[in-house]
Design a protein around this motif. Structure first.
Motif, short mmCIF file in Angstrom:
data_model
loop_
_atom_site.label_atom_id
_atom_site.label_comp_id
_atom_site.label_asym_id
_atom_site.label_seq_id
_atom_site.Cartn_x
_atom_site.Cartn_y
_atom_site.Cartn_z
N THR A 234 -9.55 25.79 -16.35
CA THR A 234 -10.95 25.66 -16.74
C THR A 234 -11.40 24.22 -16.63
O THR A 234 -12.49 23.93 -16.12
N TRP A 235 -10.56 23.30 -17.08
CA TRP A 235 -10.89 21.88 -16.98
C TRP A 235 -11.00 21.47 -15.52
O TRP A 235 -11.96 20.77 -15.14
N LEU A 236 -10.04 21.88 -14.70
CA LEU A 236 -10.07 21.52 -13.28
C LEU A 236 -11.32 22.08 -12.59
O LEU A 236 -11.92 21.40 -11.76
N ASP A 237 -11.69 23.31 -12.94
CA ASP A 237 -12.89 23.91 -12.35
C ASP A 237 -14.11 23.04 -12.61
O ASP A 237 -14.92 22.80 -11.72
N ALA A 238 -14.24 22.55 -13.83
CA ALA A 238 -15.39 21.71 -14.17
C ALA A 238 -15.27 20.32 -13.52
O ALA A 238 -16.25 19.78 -13.02
N TYR A 239 -14.08 19.77 -13.52
CA TYR A 239 -13.85 18.42 -12.98
C TYR A 239 -14.19 18.34 -11.50
O TYR A 239 -14.73 17.33 -11.04
N TYR A 240 -13.90 19.38 -10.75
CA TYR A 240 -14.10 19.34 -9.30
C TYR A 240 -15.48 19.84 -8.86
O TYR A 240 -15.72 20.04 -7.69
N ARG A 241 -16.37 20.01 -9.79
CA ARG A 241 -17.75 20.37 -9.43
C ARG A 241 -18.55 19.10 -9.13
O ARG A 241 -18.27 18.04 -9.68
N ASP A 242 -19.56 19.26 -8.29
CA ASP A 242 -20.47 18.14 -8.05
C ASP A 242 -21.34 17.93 -9.29
O ASP A 242 -21.62 18.89 -10.03
#
Length: 94
Positions: A45-53
């Protein structure tokens, strides 16, 4: 970002008393895939948010989330000694 983390903690069922610290910059793929499912879900979940523009809309695309999680899992299984963030850089930047 703080609200996303709070929500992820609630979803993962972690209480502040059970809180741990994970340094994702030093975590290997092996450590990640060997983690319990709640930890994996929280990190994904954290990675999904981190890699968003920065300008991406606040939309969770569950199909994309699952596909990225599967790609990262497969990549990490094939490269267990690689750092998690290095692996995520390769998978999420596709």
């Amino acid at each position: 970002m703080r609200y996303l983390f709070a929500l992820a903690v609630l979803i993962a069922g972690l209480s502040p008393a059970a809180a741990e610290k994970w340094d994702l910059s030093t975590m290997t793929c092996q450590q990640f895939v060997s983690s319990d499912k709640d930890t994996i879900a929280l990190i994904l979940t954290w990675l999904d948010a981190y890699y968003r523009d920065e300008d991406d809309p606040p939309v969770i695309d569950t199909d994309k989330f699952v596909k990225n999680a599967e790609k990262l899992g497969a990549f990490c299984a094939a490269n267990p000694q690689l750092g998690l963030i290095t692996a995520a850089d390769k998978v999420f930047d596709d």
